[in-house]
Motif scaffolding. Structure first.
Motif, short mmCIF file in Angstrom:
data_model
loop_
_atom_site.label_atom_id
_atom_site.label_comp_id
_atom_site.label_asym_id
_atom_site.label_seq_id
_atom_site.Cartn_x
_atom_site.Cartn_y
_atom_site.Cartn_z
N LEU A 1 13.29 17.84 -11.90
CA LEU A 1 13.23 17.06 -12.94
C LEU A 1 14.33 15.96 -12.70
O LEU A 1 14.22 14.58 -12.81
CB LEU A 1 13.48 17.48 -14.26
N GLU A 2 15.69 16.43 -12.38
CA GLU A 2 16.53 15.62 -11.94
C GLU A 2 16.31 14.37 -10.93
O GLU A 2 16.36 13.25 -10.88
CB GLU A 2 17.97 16.28 -11.68
N ASP A 3 15.53 15.20 -9.70
CA ASP A 3 15.20 14.15 -8.70
C ASP A 3 14.25 13.22 -9.13
O ASP A 3 14.12 12.21 -8.47
CB ASP A 3 14.76 14.97 -7.60
N LEU A 4 13.26 13.62 -10.03
CA LEU A 4 12.40 12.70 -10.52
C LEU A 4 12.90 11.80 -11.69
O LEU A 4 12.12 10.77 -11.94
CB LEU A 4 11.33 13.53 -11.13
N GLY A 5 14.11 11.80 -12.04
CA GLY A 5 14.47 10.86 -12.78
C GLY A 5 14.14 11.30 -14.10
O GLY A 5 14.37 10.32 -15.37
N ASN B 1 4.38 5.64 -5.59
CA ASN B 1 4.42 5.67 -6.84
C ASN B 1 3.15 6.74 -7.47
O ASN B 1 3.64 7.60 -8.44
CB ASN B 1 3.82 4.33 -7.54
N ASN B 2 2.29 6.86 -6.90
CA ASN B 2 1.30 7.90 -6.85
C ASN B 2 1.89 9.10 -6.53
O ASN B 2 1.48 10.21 -7.65
CB ASN B 2 -0.01 7.53 -6.36
N LYS B 3 2.51 9.29 -5.84
CA LYS B 3 2.95 10.73 -5.17
C LYS B 3 3.88 11.21 -6.42
O LYS B 3 4.13 12.25 -6.64
CB LYS B 3 3.50 10.63 -3.95
N ARG B 4 4.79 9.99 -6.52
CA ARG B 4 6.01 10.51 -7.69
C ARG B 4 5.10 10.71 -8.98
O ARG B 4 5.68 11.83 -9.67
CB ARG B 4 6.87 9.16 -7.64
N LYS B 5 4.21 10.35 -9.60
CA LYS B 5 3.64 10.32 -10.58
C LYS B 5 2.96 11.95 -10.39
O LYS B 5 3.09 12.39 -11.52
CB LYS B 5 2.38 9.27 -10.75
N LEU B 6 2.25 12.26 -9.46
CA LEU B 6 1.72 13.53 -9.30
C LEU B 6 2.82 14.67 -9.28
O LEU B 6 2.67 15.85 -9.86
CB LEU B 6 0.93 13.85 -8.05
N GLU B 7 3.93 14.27 -8.90
CA GLU B 7 5.02 15.31 -8.72
C GLU B 7 5.61 15.51 -9.96
O GLU B 7 6.04 16.64 -10.55
CB GLU B 7 6.34 14.69 -7.73
N THR C 1 0.70 -1.38 -0.06
CA THR C 1 -0.02 0.23 0.07
C THR C 1 0.90 1.21 -0.02
O THR C 1 0.57 2.07 -0.77
CB THR C 1 -0.91 -0.06 1.50
N ASN C 2 1.90 1.29 0.94
CA ASN C 2 2.69 2.45 0.89
C ASN C 2 3.62 2.56 -0.26
O ASN C 2 4.08 3.70 -0.62
CB ASN C 2 3.89 2.30 1.90
#
Length: 133
Positions: A81-85, A28-34, A22-23
């Motif tokens: 963007l770097e942090d997000l890959g 993954n959802n949080k990263r997608k939104l970011e 769940t976490n």
């Protein structure tokens, strides 16, 4: 293969595994939104930069304050963007930030190779946004 004994009841292992999954899904959802937020910011920054370039072309007047803001905005976007890959677009943002730091000293040959055209950056960001949706 011998049985693995942990001393932890099976129901607790299942509970922990479920919480972990769940976490992970939330992360993954949080990263997608970011990522979506950062890509939208690229489009906004490109449009704001375009408006400023039009102002320079029409009025012939540069603004040190606006160029400082563009430097900061593009550089921060590069780091985000770097942090997000999202490395290709991050690199272009860093180059844009460097350009606005001192636009009169920019090497035109390098800029063409860096492919930091505002329309190109918007197109890349919008394409990635479509992929994420």
């Amino acid at each position: 293969m011998p049985a693995l004994e942990t001393g932890i009841p099976l129901w607790q292992l299942i509970k922990h595994a479920t919480q972990w999954l769940t976490n992970l899904n939330r992360a993954n959802n949080k990263r997608k939104l970011e990522s979506i937020s950062a890509l939208r910011e690229v489009v906004l920054a490109a449009r704001a930069t375009s408006v400023y370039v039009q102002h320079i072309n029409n009025a012939g007047i540069r603004s040190h304050q606006t160029e400082a803001q563009l430097t900061e905005r593009w550089t921060q976007l590069g780091y985000t963007l770097e942090d997000l890959g999202i490395h290709k677009l991050a690199k272009r943002c860093h180059v844009s930030g460097t350009f606005w730091y001192n636009p009169t000293q920019a090497d035109q040959d390098f800029l063409e190779k860096a492919d930091i055209g505002l329309q190109r950056m918007q197109t890349l960001a919008n394409s990635m946004l479509q992929t994420l949706k």
